[in-house]
Design a protein around this motif. Structure first.
Motif, PDB file in Angstrom:
ATOM      1  N   PHE A   1       0.848  -1.198   0.000  1.00 16.06           N
ATOM      2  CA  PHE A   1       0.000   0.000   0.000  1.00 16.06           C
ATOM      3  C   PHE A   1       0.877   1.239   0.000  1.00 16.06           C
ATOM      4  O   PHE A   1       1.425   1.623   1.023  1.00 16.06           O
ATOM      5  N   ARG A   2       1.024   1.846  -1.175  1.00 11.90           N
ATOM      6  CA  ARG A   2       1.840   3.049  -1.308  1.00 11.90           C
ATOM      7  C   ARG A   2       1.226   3.976  -2.361  1.00 11.90           C
ATOM      8  O   ARG A   2       0.462   3.514  -3.214  1.00 11.90           O
ATOM      9  N   PRO A   3       1.542   5.264  -2.287  1.00 11.93           N
ATOM     10  CA  PRO A   3       0.928   6.205  -3.235  1.00 11.93           C
ATOM     11  C   PRO A   3       1.349   5.933  -4.668  1.00 11.93           C
ATOM     12  O   PRO A   3       2.488   5.538  -4.917  1.00 11.93           O
ATOM     13  N   GLU A   4       0.416   6.097  -5.580  1.00 15.46           N
ATOM     14  CA  GLU A   4       0.761   6.049  -7.007  1.00 15.46           C
ATOM     15  C   GLU A   4      -0.070   7.127  -7.713  1.00 15.46           C
ATOM     16  O   GLU A   4      -0.982   7.709  -7.112  1.00 15.46           O
ATOM     17  N   ASP A   5       0.247   7.410  -8.951  1.00 17.69           N
ATOM     18  CA  ASP A   5      -0.410   8.479  -9.681  1.00 17.69           C
ATOM     19  C   ASP A   5      -1.927   8.231  -9.825  1.00 17.69           C
ATOM     20  O   ASP A   5      -2.339   7.189 -10.343  1.00 17.69           O
ATOM     21  N   LYS A   6      -2.694   9.193  -9.326  1.00 22.18           N
ATOM     22  CA  LYS A   6      -4.161   9.029  -9.324  1.00 22.18           C
ATOM     23  C   LYS A   6      -4.723   8.870 -10.741  1.00 22.18           C
ATOM     24  O   LYS A   6      -5.567   8.010 -10.995  1.00 22.18           O
TER      25      LYS A   6
ATOM     26  N   PHE B   1     -12.022   4.364 -14.482  1.00 17.36           N
ATOM     27  CA  PHE B   1     -12.817   5.432 -13.860  1.00 17.36           C
ATOM     28  C   PHE B   1     -12.584   6.739 -14.601  1.00 17.36           C
ATOM     29  O   PHE B   1     -11.490   6.992 -15.108  1.00 17.36           O
ATOM     30  N   ASP B   2     -13.602   7.594 -14.616  1.00 17.63           N
ATOM     31  CA  ASP B   2     -13.492   8.894 -15.281  1.00 17.63           C
ATOM     32  C   ASP B   2     -12.509   9.785 -14.507  1.00 17.63           C
ATOM     33  O   ASP B   2     -12.591   9.880 -13.281  1.00 17.63           O
ATOM     34  N   PRO B   3     -11.598  10.467 -15.206  1.00 18.45           N
ATOM     35  CA  PRO B   3     -10.616  11.294 -14.489  1.00 18.45           C
ATOM     36  C   PRO B   3     -11.244  12.481 -13.760  1.00 18.45           C
ATOM     37  O   PRO B   3     -10.667  13.009 -12.817  1.00 18.45           O
TER      38      PRO B   3
ATOM     39  N   ARG C   1     -19.180   9.515  -7.620  1.00 23.32           N
ATOM     40  CA  ARG C   1     -19.394   8.064  -7.660  1.00 23.32           C
ATOM     41  C   ARG C   1     -18.970   7.464  -6.322  1.00 23.32           C
ATOM     42  O   ARG C   1     -17.926   7.837  -5.782  1.00 23.32           O
ATOM     43  N   LEU C   2     -19.799   6.545  -5.834  1.00 20.18           N
ATOM     44  CA  LEU C   2     -19.441   5.803  -4.622  1.00 20.18           C
ATOM     45  C   LEU C   2     -19.068   4.388  -5.048  1.00 20.18           C
ATOM     46  O   LEU C   2     -19.894   3.658  -5.615  1.00 20.18           O
ATOM     47  N   VAL C   3     -17.823   4.007  -4.796  1.00 19.43           N
ATOM     48  CA  VAL C   3     -17.334   2.683  -5.193  1.00 19.43           C
ATOM     49  C   VAL C   3     -17.356   1.788  -3.950  1.00 19.43           C
ATOM     50  O   VAL C   3     -16.700   2.095  -2.947  1.00 19.43           O
ATOM     51  N   ILE C   4     -18.116   0.698  -4.013  1.00 23.20           N
ATOM     52  CA  ILE C   4     -18.228  -0.205  -2.854  1.00 23.20           C
ATOM     53  C   ILE C   4     -17.527  -1.518  -3.156  1.00 23.20           C
ATOM     54  O   ILE C   4     -17.922  -2.255  -4.066  1.00 23.20           O
ATOM     55  N   ILE C   5     -16.481  -1.802  -2.376  1.00 22.75           N
ATOM     56  CA  ILE C   5     -15.718  -3.050  -2.555  1.00 22.75           C
ATOM     57  C   ILE C   5     -15.947  -3.951  -1.350  1.00 22.75           C
ATOM     58  O   ILE C   5     -15.857  -3.503  -0.203  1.00 22.75           O
TER      59      ILE C   5
ATOM     60  N   TYR D   1      -7.518   2.315  -3.876  1.00 23.26           N
ATOM     61  CA  TYR D   1      -7.290   3.357  -2.863  1.00 23.26           C
ATOM     62  C   TYR D   1      -6.697   4.597  -3.538  1.00 23.26           C
ATOM     63  O   TYR D   1      -7.024   5.719  -3.191  1.00 23.26           O
ATOM     64  N   ASN D   2      -5.802   4.362  -4.506  1.00 24.95           N
ATOM     65  CA  ASN D   2      -5.127   5.490  -5.153  1.00 24.95           C
ATOM     66  C   ASN D   2      -6.023   6.251  -6.122  1.00 24.95           C
ATOM     67  O   ASN D   2      -5.859   7.453  -6.313  1.00 24.95           O
ATOM     68  N   ALA D   3      -6.952   5.545  -6.733  1.00 19.93           N
ATOM     69  CA  ALA D   3      -7.817   6.205  -7.719  1.00 19.93           C
ATOM     70  C   ALA D   3      -8.847   7.102  -7.043  1.00 19.93           C
ATOM     71  O   ALA D   3      -9.319   8.073  -7.635  1.00 19.93           O
ATOM     72  N   CYS D   4      -9.198   6.772  -5.801  1.00 18.15           N
ATOM     73  CA  CYS D   4     -10.307   7.487  -5.155  1.00 18.15           C
ATOM     74  C   CYS D   4      -9.838   8.729  -4.401  1.00 18.15           C
ATOM     75  O   CYS D   4      -8.687   8.826  -3.999  1.00 18.15           O
ATOM     76  N   ASP D   5     -10.762   9.663  -4.216  1.00 21.13           N
ATOM     77  CA  ASP D   5     -10.423  10.908  -3.524  1.00 21.13           C
ATOM     78  C   ASP D   5     -10.458  10.724  -2.014  1.00 21.13           C
ATOM     79  O   ASP D   5      -9.770  11.425  -1.289  1.00 21.13           O
ATOM     80  N   VAL D   6     -11.299   9.818  -1.554  1.00 17.95           N
ATOM     81  CA  VAL D   6     -11.441   9.645  -0.100  1.00 17.95           C
ATOM     82  C   VAL D   6     -11.988   8.248   0.192  1.00 17.95           C
ATOM     83  O   VAL D   6     -12.822   7.729  -0.551  1.00 17.95           O
ATOM     84  N   LEU D   7     -11.464   7.647   1.266  1.00 21.29           N
ATOM     85  CA  LEU D   7     -12.044   6.385   1.754  1.00 21.29           C
ATOM     86  C   LEU D   7     -12.955   6.748   2.911  1.00 21.29           C
ATOM     87  O   LEU D   7     -12.564   7.518   3.799  1.00 21.29           O
ATOM     88  N   VAL D   8     -14.161   6.189   2.902  1.00 19.94           N
ATOM     89  CA  VAL D   8     -15.066   6.449   4.032  1.00 19.94           C
ATOM     90  C   VAL D   8     -15.277   5.163   4.828  1.00 19.94           C
ATOM     91  O   VAL D   8     -15.545   4.102   4.266  1.00 19.94           O
TER      92      VAL D   8
END
Ligand code: UDP
Length: 431
Positions: free
Chosen positions: A194-199, A208-210, A244-248, A289-296
Protein backbone atom coordinates in the motif's frame (compact mmCIF):
# COMPACT_ATOMS: atom_id res chain seq x y z
CA UNK A 1 -1.87 -19.68 16.77
CA UNK A 2 -5.54 -20.57 16.88
CA UNK A 3 -7.87 -19.34 14.16
CA UNK A 4 -10.72 -21.81 14.44
CA UNK A 5 -13.55 -20.04 12.62
CA UNK A 6 -11.75 -17.65 10.27
CA UNK A 7 -8.96 -18.89 8.08
CA UNK A 8 -5.92 -16.68 7.55
CA UNK A 9 -6.05 -17.72 3.91
CA UNK A 10 -9.82 -17.21 3.47
CA UNK A 11 -11.44 -14.88 0.93
CA UNK A 12 -11.11 -11.38 2.36
CA UNK A 13 -14.21 -9.21 2.30
CA UNK A 14 -16.68 -12.10 2.70
CA UNK A 15 -18.83 -12.75 5.75
CA UNK A 16 -16.36 -13.99 8.39
CA UNK A 17 -13.13 -13.09 6.67
CA UNK A 18 -11.66 -9.65 7.01
CA UNK A 19 -9.23 -7.79 9.21
CA UNK A 20 -8.71 -10.74 11.55
CA UNK A 21 -7.47 -12.95 8.72
CA UNK A 22 -5.10 -10.25 7.47
CA UNK A 23 -3.82 -9.76 11.01
CA UNK A 24 -3.14 -13.47 11.63
CA UNK A 25 -1.49 -13.92 8.25
CA UNK A 26 0.79 -10.90 8.54
CA UNK A 27 1.68 -11.55 12.17
CA UNK A 28 2.56 -15.17 11.39
CA UNK A 29 4.66 -14.07 8.41
CA UNK A 30 6.65 -11.59 10.51
CA UNK A 31 7.11 -14.00 13.43
CA UNK A 32 8.46 -16.50 10.92
CA UNK A 33 10.87 -13.89 9.57
CA UNK A 34 12.04 -13.23 13.13
CA UNK A 35 13.04 -16.89 13.34
CA UNK A 36 10.11 -18.11 15.42
CA UNK A 37 8.27 -21.21 14.34
CA UNK A 38 4.53 -20.86 14.24
CA UNK A 39 1.73 -23.32 13.52
CA UNK A 40 -1.60 -21.69 12.67
CA UNK A 41 -4.56 -24.00 13.31
CA UNK A 42 -7.89 -23.53 11.58
CA UNK A 43 -10.91 -25.68 10.80
CA UNK A 44 -10.85 -27.79 7.66
CA UNK A 45 -13.68 -26.72 5.32
CA UNK A 46 -13.12 -29.15 2.50
CA UNK A 47 -11.99 -32.79 2.80
CA UNK A 48 -9.76 -32.21 -0.23
CA UNK A 49 -7.69 -29.67 1.73
CA UNK A 50 -4.35 -31.03 2.88
CA UNK A 51 -3.79 -31.03 6.62
CA UNK A 52 -0.50 -29.18 6.64
CA UNK A 53 0.71 -26.51 4.23
CA UNK A 54 3.69 -24.20 4.41
CA UNK A 55 2.44 -20.61 4.63
CA UNK A 56 5.71 -18.73 5.01
CA UNK A 57 9.23 -19.32 6.19
CA UNK A 58 8.89 -21.13 9.57
CA UNK A 59 5.08 -20.96 9.42
CA UNK A 60 2.64 -23.79 8.72
CA UNK A 61 -1.13 -23.76 8.29
CA UNK A 62 -2.80 -26.79 9.87
CA UNK A 63 -6.38 -27.65 8.98
CA UNK A 64 -8.18 -29.82 11.49
CA UNK A 65 -11.48 -31.63 11.26
CA UNK A 66 -14.25 -30.17 13.43
CA UNK A 67 -17.87 -30.85 12.51
CA UNK A 68 -19.22 -31.12 9.00
CA UNK A 69 -17.42 -29.79 5.96
CA UNK A 70 -18.20 -26.42 4.40
CA UNK A 71 -18.79 -23.12 6.15
CA UNK A 72 -20.40 -23.29 9.60
CA UNK A 73 -21.96 -20.39 11.46
CA UNK A 74 -19.75 -19.29 14.35
CA UNK A 75 -22.17 -20.51 17.03
CA UNK A 76 -22.72 -23.80 15.22
CA UNK A 77 -19.02 -24.43 15.72
CA UNK A 78 -19.30 -24.54 19.51
CA UNK A 79 -20.29 -28.22 19.81
CA UNK A 80 -17.29 -29.14 17.63
CA UNK A 81 -14.59 -27.33 19.57
CA UNK A 82 -13.89 -30.47 21.62
CA UNK A 83 -13.19 -32.38 18.40
CA UNK A 84 -10.88 -29.55 17.29
CA UNK A 85 -8.98 -29.75 20.59
CA UNK A 86 -8.61 -33.52 20.31
CA UNK A 87 -7.38 -33.30 16.72
CA UNK A 88 -4.89 -30.61 17.68
CA UNK A 89 -3.57 -32.60 20.61
CA UNK A 90 -3.30 -35.69 18.42
CA UNK A 91 -1.29 -33.70 15.87
CA UNK A 92 0.97 -32.24 18.54
CA UNK A 93 1.69 -35.62 20.09
CA UNK A 94 2.35 -37.18 16.68
CA UNK A 95 4.80 -34.43 15.73
CA UNK A 96 6.36 -34.33 19.21
CA UNK A 97 6.14 -30.55 19.50
CA UNK A 98 6.15 -28.53 22.68
CA UNK A 99 4.54 -25.15 22.08
CA UNK A 100 5.81 -22.24 24.15
CA UNK A 101 2.91 -19.88 23.55
CA UNK A 102 -0.74 -20.30 22.65
CA UNK A 103 -2.13 -17.26 20.84
CA UNK A 104 -5.84 -17.40 20.17
CA UNK A 105 -7.89 -15.10 17.99
CA UNK A 106 -11.54 -14.40 18.85
CA UNK A 107 -13.42 -15.93 21.75
CA UNK A 108 -14.16 -19.24 19.99
CA UNK A 109 -10.46 -19.93 19.54
CA UNK A 110 -10.01 -18.66 23.08
CA UNK A 111 -12.07 -21.62 24.36
CA UNK A 112 -9.71 -24.01 22.59
CA UNK A 113 -6.72 -22.03 23.84
CA UNK A 114 -7.82 -22.15 27.45
CA UNK A 115 -8.31 -25.92 27.26
CA UNK A 116 -4.83 -26.36 25.77
CA UNK A 117 -3.34 -24.03 28.36
CA UNK A 118 -4.76 -26.13 31.18
CA UNK A 119 -3.39 -29.26 29.55
CA UNK A 120 0.02 -27.99 28.49
CA UNK A 121 0.79 -25.30 31.03
CA UNK A 122 1.88 -22.97 28.24
CA UNK A 123 0.85 -19.31 28.52
CA UNK A 124 -2.31 -18.30 26.71
CA UNK A 125 -2.42 -14.93 24.94
CA UNK A 126 -5.67 -13.75 23.41
CA UNK A 127 -6.72 -11.08 20.95
CA UNK A 128 -10.49 -10.78 20.78
CA UNK A 129 -10.69 -8.74 17.54
CA UNK A 130 -14.25 -7.72 18.45
CA UNK A 131 -15.88 -7.45 21.86
CA UNK A 132 -19.38 -8.86 22.31
CA UNK A 133 -20.13 -6.37 25.10
CA UNK A 134 -19.60 -3.49 22.70
CA UNK A 135 -21.41 -4.98 19.73
CA UNK A 136 -24.30 -5.64 22.09
CA UNK A 137 -24.45 -2.04 23.14
CA UNK A 138 -24.30 -0.78 19.57
CA UNK A 139 -26.15 -2.79 17.00
CA UNK A 140 -26.04 -6.59 17.03
CA UNK A 141 -27.43 -8.54 19.97
CA UNK A 142 -24.70 -11.02 20.84
CA UNK A 143 -25.54 -14.44 22.32
CA UNK A 144 -25.26 -14.89 26.09
CA UNK A 145 -22.88 -17.79 25.50
CA UNK A 146 -20.36 -15.45 23.89
CA UNK A 147 -20.70 -12.88 26.65
CA UNK A 148 -20.11 -15.44 29.39
CA UNK A 149 -17.08 -17.02 27.75
CA UNK A 150 -15.56 -13.76 26.59
CA UNK A 151 -15.74 -12.30 30.09
CA UNK A 152 -14.18 -15.42 31.57
CA UNK A 153 -11.39 -15.45 28.98
CA UNK A 154 -10.73 -11.73 29.44
CA UNK A 155 -10.04 -12.39 33.13
CA UNK A 156 -8.28 -15.75 32.93
CA UNK A 157 -5.88 -15.56 29.98
CA UNK A 158 -2.27 -14.86 30.81
CA UNK A 159 -2.20 -11.85 28.54
CA UNK A 160 -4.79 -9.95 26.55
CA UNK A 161 -3.65 -7.98 23.52
CA UNK A 162 -5.78 -4.96 22.67
CA UNK A 163 -5.27 -3.05 19.44
CA UNK A 164 -6.16 0.37 20.84
CA UNK A 165 -6.06 2.08 24.23
CA UNK A 166 -9.83 2.44 23.89
CA UNK A 167 -10.24 -1.32 23.59
CA UNK A 168 -8.13 -1.73 26.71
CA UNK A 169 -10.49 0.64 28.52
CA UNK A 170 -13.52 -1.36 27.35
CA UNK A 171 -11.95 -4.63 28.49
CA UNK A 172 -11.39 -3.19 31.95
CA UNK A 173 -14.84 -1.64 32.24
CA UNK A 174 -17.00 -4.28 30.54
CA UNK A 175 -15.23 -7.47 31.62
CA UNK A 176 -13.17 -6.45 34.63
CA UNK A 177 -9.83 -7.44 33.00
CA UNK A 178 -6.94 -6.33 35.13
CA UNK A 179 -5.25 -3.38 33.30
CA UNK A 180 -1.75 -4.77 33.92
CA UNK A 181 -2.66 -7.96 32.06
CA UNK A 182 -3.48 -6.03 28.89
CA UNK A 183 -0.88 -4.97 26.35
CA UNK A 184 -1.76 -2.51 23.59
CA UNK A 185 -0.29 -3.29 20.16
CA UNK A 186 -1.97 -1.71 17.11
CA UNK A 187 -2.72 -3.48 13.85
CA UNK A 188 -0.38 -2.99 10.93
CA UNK A 189 -0.24 -2.39 7.22
CA UNK A 190 1.88 -3.74 4.39
CA UNK A 191 3.79 -0.56 3.54
CA UNK A 192 5.33 -2.13 0.43
CA UNK A 193 1.97 -3.08 -1.05
CA UNK A 194 0.00 0.00 0.00
CA UNK A 195 1.84 3.05 -1.31
CA UNK A 196 0.93 6.21 -3.23
CA UNK A 197 0.76 6.05 -7.01
CA UNK A 198 -0.41 8.48 -9.68
CA UNK A 199 -4.16 9.03 -9.32
CA UNK A 200 -4.75 9.64 -13.04
CA UNK A 201 -2.94 6.47 -14.02
CA UNK A 202 -4.79 4.44 -11.40
CA UNK A 203 -8.12 5.75 -12.72
CA UNK A 204 -7.16 5.05 -16.27
CA UNK A 205 -6.15 1.50 -15.38
CA UNK A 206 -9.45 0.85 -13.59
CA UNK A 207 -11.64 2.60 -16.14
CA UNK A 208 -12.82 5.43 -13.86
CA UNK A 209 -13.49 8.89 -15.28
CA UNK A 210 -10.62 11.29 -14.49
CA UNK A 211 -13.05 14.10 -13.60
CA UNK A 212 -15.52 12.29 -11.31
CA UNK A 213 -15.21 12.76 -7.55
CA UNK A 214 -14.70 9.19 -6.27
CA UNK A 215 -15.65 8.03 -2.78
CA UNK A 216 -14.53 4.55 -1.71
CA UNK A 217 -15.82 1.98 0.76
CA UNK A 218 -13.89 -1.25 1.37
CA UNK A 219 -15.08 -3.95 3.77
CA UNK A 220 -17.47 -6.73 4.53
CA UNK A 221 -21.07 -5.89 3.64
CA UNK A 222 -22.34 -6.20 7.19
CA UNK A 223 -24.84 -3.99 9.09
CA UNK A 224 -22.12 -3.00 11.57
CA UNK A 225 -20.20 -1.34 8.75
CA UNK A 226 -22.82 1.43 8.44
CA UNK A 227 -23.04 1.37 4.63
CA UNK A 228 -26.65 2.57 4.92
CA UNK A 229 -25.54 5.88 6.37
CA UNK A 230 -22.83 6.27 3.75
CA UNK A 231 -25.48 5.85 1.03
CA UNK A 232 -27.66 8.41 2.82
CA UNK A 233 -24.65 10.76 3.01
CA UNK A 234 -24.11 10.45 -0.74
CA UNK A 235 -27.82 11.16 -1.15
CA UNK A 236 -27.22 14.48 0.64
CA UNK A 237 -24.54 15.45 -1.89
CA UNK A 238 -27.02 15.77 -4.76
CA UNK A 239 -25.32 18.88 -6.16
CA UNK A 240 -22.34 16.64 -6.93
CA UNK A 241 -24.13 14.68 -9.60
CA UNK A 242 -20.86 13.28 -10.99
CA UNK A 243 -19.82 11.85 -7.63
CA UNK A 244 -19.39 8.06 -7.66
CA UNK A 245 -19.44 5.80 -4.62
CA UNK A 246 -17.33 2.68 -5.19
CA UNK A 247 -18.23 -0.20 -2.85
CA UNK A 248 -15.72 -3.05 -2.56
CA UNK A 249 -16.44 -6.19 -0.52
CA UNK A 250 -19.10 -8.84 -0.08
CA UNK A 251 -19.39 -12.27 -1.56
CA UNK A 252 -20.10 -10.84 -5.01
CA UNK A 253 -23.03 -11.53 -7.28
CA UNK A 254 -26.63 -11.41 -6.28
CA UNK A 255 -26.54 -11.71 -2.49
CA UNK A 256 -29.45 -10.50 -0.29
CA UNK A 257 -27.25 -7.79 1.27
CA UNK A 258 -26.14 -6.46 -2.14
CA UNK A 259 -29.78 -6.48 -3.28
CA UNK A 260 -30.83 -4.60 -0.13
CA UNK A 261 -28.12 -1.96 -0.62
CA UNK A 262 -29.00 -1.60 -4.30
CA UNK A 263 -32.67 -1.12 -3.39
CA UNK A 264 -31.70 1.50 -0.81
CA UNK A 265 -29.58 3.37 -3.39
CA UNK A 266 -32.58 3.30 -5.71
CA UNK A 267 -34.83 4.71 -2.99
CA UNK A 268 -32.34 7.47 -2.26
CA UNK A 269 -32.17 8.36 -5.96
CA UNK A 270 -28.44 7.59 -6.24
CA UNK A 271 -28.50 4.15 -7.91
CA UNK A 272 -26.62 5.49 -10.96
CA UNK A 273 -23.88 6.85 -8.74
CA UNK A 274 -23.13 3.67 -6.78
CA UNK A 275 -20.81 1.01 -8.19
CA UNK A 276 -20.79 -2.38 -6.45
CA UNK A 277 -17.55 -4.14 -7.36
CA UNK A 278 -17.81 -7.14 -5.03
CA UNK A 279 -14.76 -8.69 -3.45
CA UNK A 280 -11.36 -7.60 -4.75
CA UNK A 281 -8.17 -9.54 -4.02
CA UNK A 282 -6.16 -7.86 -1.26
CA UNK A 283 -3.12 -7.47 -3.51
CA UNK A 284 -5.24 -5.69 -6.13
CA UNK A 285 -6.64 -3.05 -3.79
CA UNK A 286 -3.87 -0.38 -3.98
CA UNK A 287 -4.97 1.12 -7.33
CA UNK A 288 -8.52 1.49 -5.95
CA UNK A 289 -7.29 3.36 -2.86
CA UNK A 290 -5.13 5.49 -5.15
CA UNK A 291 -7.82 6.21 -7.72
CA UNK A 292 -10.31 7.49 -5.15
CA UNK A 293 -10.42 10.91 -3.52
CA UNK A 294 -11.44 9.65 -0.10
CA UNK A 295 -12.04 6.39 1.75
CA UNK A 296 -15.07 6.45 4.03
CA UNK A 297 -15.37 4.17 7.05
CA UNK A 298 -18.92 4.84 8.29
CA UNK A 299 -18.97 1.93 10.80
CA UNK A 300 -21.08 1.71 13.93
CA UNK A 301 -18.30 -0.37 15.45
CA UNK A 302 -14.74 -1.37 14.56
CA UNK A 303 -12.14 -2.90 16.79
CA UNK A 304 -9.43 -1.26 14.66
CA UNK A 305 -10.35 -0.52 11.02
CA UNK A 306 -7.54 -1.82 8.80
CA UNK A 307 -8.91 -0.32 5.60
CA UNK A 308 -8.37 3.20 6.92
CA UNK A 309 -4.71 2.38 7.57
CA UNK A 310 -4.37 0.92 4.07
CA UNK A 311 -5.89 4.06 2.51
CA UNK A 312 -3.63 6.37 4.52
CA UNK A 313 -0.57 4.31 3.53
CA UNK A 314 -1.58 5.02 -0.09
CA UNK A 315 -1.82 8.72 0.74
CA UNK A 316 -5.62 8.72 0.42
CA UNK A 317 -7.60 10.80 2.95
CA UNK A 318 -10.05 9.10 5.29
CA UNK A 319 -13.45 10.15 6.56
CA UNK A 320 -14.55 7.98 9.46
CA UNK A 321 -16.91 7.71 12.35
CA UNK A 322 -15.33 7.77 15.79
CA UNK A 323 -14.70 3.99 15.99
CA UNK A 324 -11.71 1.68 16.55
CA UNK A 325 -8.38 3.31 15.95
CA UNK A 326 -9.85 6.23 13.97
CA UNK A 327 -9.25 8.91 16.62
CA UNK A 328 -5.55 7.92 16.60
CA UNK A 329 -5.21 7.36 12.86
CA UNK A 330 -7.15 10.25 11.38
CA UNK A 331 -5.60 13.66 11.96
CA UNK A 332 -8.40 16.21 11.63
CA UNK A 333 -7.82 18.63 8.78
CA UNK A 334 -4.55 16.94 7.83
CA UNK A 335 -5.25 13.35 6.80
CA UNK A 336 -9.06 13.38 6.95
CA UNK A 337 -12.01 14.06 9.20
CA UNK A 338 -13.98 12.29 11.88
CA UNK A 339 -17.70 12.61 11.22
CA UNK A 340 -18.80 14.33 14.42
CA UNK A 341 -21.90 12.32 15.33
CA UNK A 342 -21.80 9.61 12.67
CA UNK A 343 -24.99 10.92 11.06
CA UNK A 344 -25.32 10.93 7.25
CA UNK A 345 -25.22 14.72 7.44
CA UNK A 346 -21.88 14.79 9.33
CA UNK A 347 -20.42 12.18 6.96
CA UNK A 348 -21.53 14.20 3.93
CA UNK A 349 -19.98 17.40 5.39
CA UNK A 350 -16.69 15.61 5.99
CA UNK A 351 -16.65 14.17 2.44
CA UNK A 352 -17.40 17.62 1.07
CA UNK A 353 -14.47 19.12 3.00
CA UNK A 354 -12.06 16.56 1.51
CA UNK A 355 -13.43 17.07 -2.01
CA UNK A 356 -13.00 20.82 -1.59
CA UNK A 357 -9.29 20.20 -1.02
CA UNK A 358 -9.27 21.53 2.53
CA UNK A 359 -6.74 19.03 3.87
CA UNK A 360 -3.30 20.39 4.58
CA UNK A 361 -1.23 17.30 3.75
CA UNK A 362 -0.22 15.90 0.36
CA UNK A 363 -0.41 12.16 -0.42
CA UNK A 364 3.19 11.68 0.75
CA UNK A 365 2.47 13.67 3.89
CA UNK A 366 -0.57 11.51 4.63
CA UNK A 367 1.46 8.33 4.15
CA UNK A 368 4.19 9.67 6.45
CA UNK A 369 1.71 9.70 9.36
CA UNK A 370 1.37 5.90 9.28
CA UNK A 371 4.93 4.78 8.59
CA UNK A 372 5.25 3.43 12.12
CA UNK A 373 2.53 0.82 11.43
CA UNK A 374 4.59 -1.62 9.35
CA UNK A 375 3.87 -5.27 10.28
CA UNK A 376 7.48 -5.92 11.35
CA UNK A 377 7.12 -3.36 14.11
CA UNK A 378 3.71 -4.68 15.12
CA UNK A 379 5.07 -8.24 15.31
CA UNK A 380 7.86 -7.02 17.60
CA UNK A 381 5.18 -5.55 19.85
CA UNK A 382 3.31 -8.87 19.94
CA UNK A 383 6.59 -10.70 20.57
CA UNK A 384 7.09 -8.43 23.58
CA UNK A 385 3.66 -9.47 24.86
CA UNK A 386 4.62 -13.14 24.44
CA UNK A 387 7.72 -12.55 26.56
CA UNK A 388 5.67 -10.94 29.28
CA UNK A 389 3.28 -13.91 29.21
CA UNK A 390 6.21 -16.34 29.29
CA UNK A 391 7.60 -14.51 32.29
CA UNK A 392 4.28 -14.65 34.06
CA UNK A 393 3.85 -18.35 33.44
CA UNK A 394 7.50 -19.31 33.59
CA UNK A 395 7.06 -21.72 36.47
CA UNK A 396 4.60 -23.86 34.55
CA UNK A 397 6.54 -24.17 31.31
CA UNK A 398 6.97 -27.64 29.91
CA UNK A 399 4.22 -29.17 32.00
CA UNK A 400 1.85 -31.50 30.18
CA UNK A 401 3.23 -31.46 26.62
CA UNK A 402 4.92 -34.80 26.81
CA UNK A 403 8.30 -33.79 28.23
CA UNK A 404 10.88 -36.00 26.58
CA UNK A 405 8.52 -36.52 23.67
CA UNK A 406 9.30 -33.06 22.37
CA UNK A 407 13.07 -33.46 22.37
CA UNK A 408 13.41 -29.76 23.20
CA UNK A 409 11.57 -28.91 20.02
CA UNK A 410 9.63 -26.13 21.71
CA UNK A 411 12.81 -24.17 22.28
CA UNK A 412 12.95 -23.56 18.58
CA UNK A 413 9.91 -21.34 18.87
CA UNK A 414 12.09 -18.59 20.27
CA UNK A 415 14.58 -17.08 17.88
CA UNK A 416 18.23 -17.54 18.93
CA UNK A 417 18.58 -13.84 19.59
CA UNK A 418 15.50 -13.93 21.72
CA UNK A 419 16.46 -16.81 24.00
CA UNK A 420 18.94 -14.73 25.93
CA UNK A 421 16.46 -11.92 26.54
CA UNK A 422 15.40 -11.50 30.09
CA UNK A 423 11.68 -11.70 30.68
CA UNK A 424 10.06 -9.72 33.47
CA UNK A 425 10.28 -11.41 36.89
CA UNK A 426 7.82 -14.23 37.52
CA UNK A 427 4.63 -13.12 39.22
CA UNK A 428 4.12 -16.08 41.47
CA UNK A 429 0.64 -15.08 42.51
CA UNK A 430 -0.52 -15.44 38.94
CA UNK A 431 1.12 -18.77 38.23
N1 UDP B 1 -10.46 -6.72 2.05
C1 UDP B 1 -9.98 -7.24 0.86
N2 UDP B 1 -10.82 -7.34 -0.20
C2 UDP B 1 -12.13 -6.96 -0.13
C3 UDP B 1 -12.62 -6.42 1.08
C4 UDP B 1 -11.76 -6.31 2.15
O1 UDP B 1 -8.80 -7.59 0.76
O2 UDP B 1 -12.84 -7.10 -1.12
C5 UDP B 1 -9.55 -6.61 3.20
C6 UDP B 1 -9.16 -5.17 3.49
O3 UDP B 1 -8.11 -4.76 2.64
C7 UDP B 1 -8.74 -5.24 4.96
C8 UDP B 1 -9.66 -6.34 5.51
O4 UDP B 1 -10.17 -7.05 4.39
O5 UDP B 1 -7.40 -5.63 5.09
C9 UDP B 1 -10.81 -5.75 6.31
O6 UDP B 1 -10.31 -5.34 7.55
P1 UDP B 1 -11.04 -4.25 8.48
O7 UDP B 1 -10.25 -4.14 9.74
O8 UDP B 1 -11.23 -2.97 7.74
O9 UDP B 1 -12.49 -4.84 8.73
P2 UDP B 1 -12.99 -6.18 9.48
O10 UDP B 1 -13.20 -7.20 8.42
O11 UDP B 1 -11.93 -6.58 10.46
O12 UDP B 1 -14.26 -5.78 10.13
Amino acid sequence: MLAVHSSPVGELGTQDTGGMSVYMRELARELGKLGHRADVFTRRRDPAETESVRMFENVRLLRLQAGTNGELHKLALCPHLGEFCRELERFRAREGIRYDIIHSHYWLSGLVGSWLRDRWGAPHVILFHTLGALKNAIIEPEPGLRMTHEKRLACSCDRVVATTAREKGYLVRAYGTSPENIGVVPCGVDLDLFRPEDKEKARQRLGFDPEDPLVLFVGRLAPLKGIDRLLAAVGLLQHRCRLRLVIIGGSGGDTPETRRLEALSEKLGIREQVVFLGRIEHGELPPYYNACDVLVLPSHYESFGLVALEALACGTPVVATRVGAMPELVQEGKTGYLAADGSPWSISRAIESVLHGRLSLSADGIRATVLSYGWARIASGVEREYRIALGLRGLRRGQGQGKGESGGEGEAFLAPAARGCSAPPCRRELV
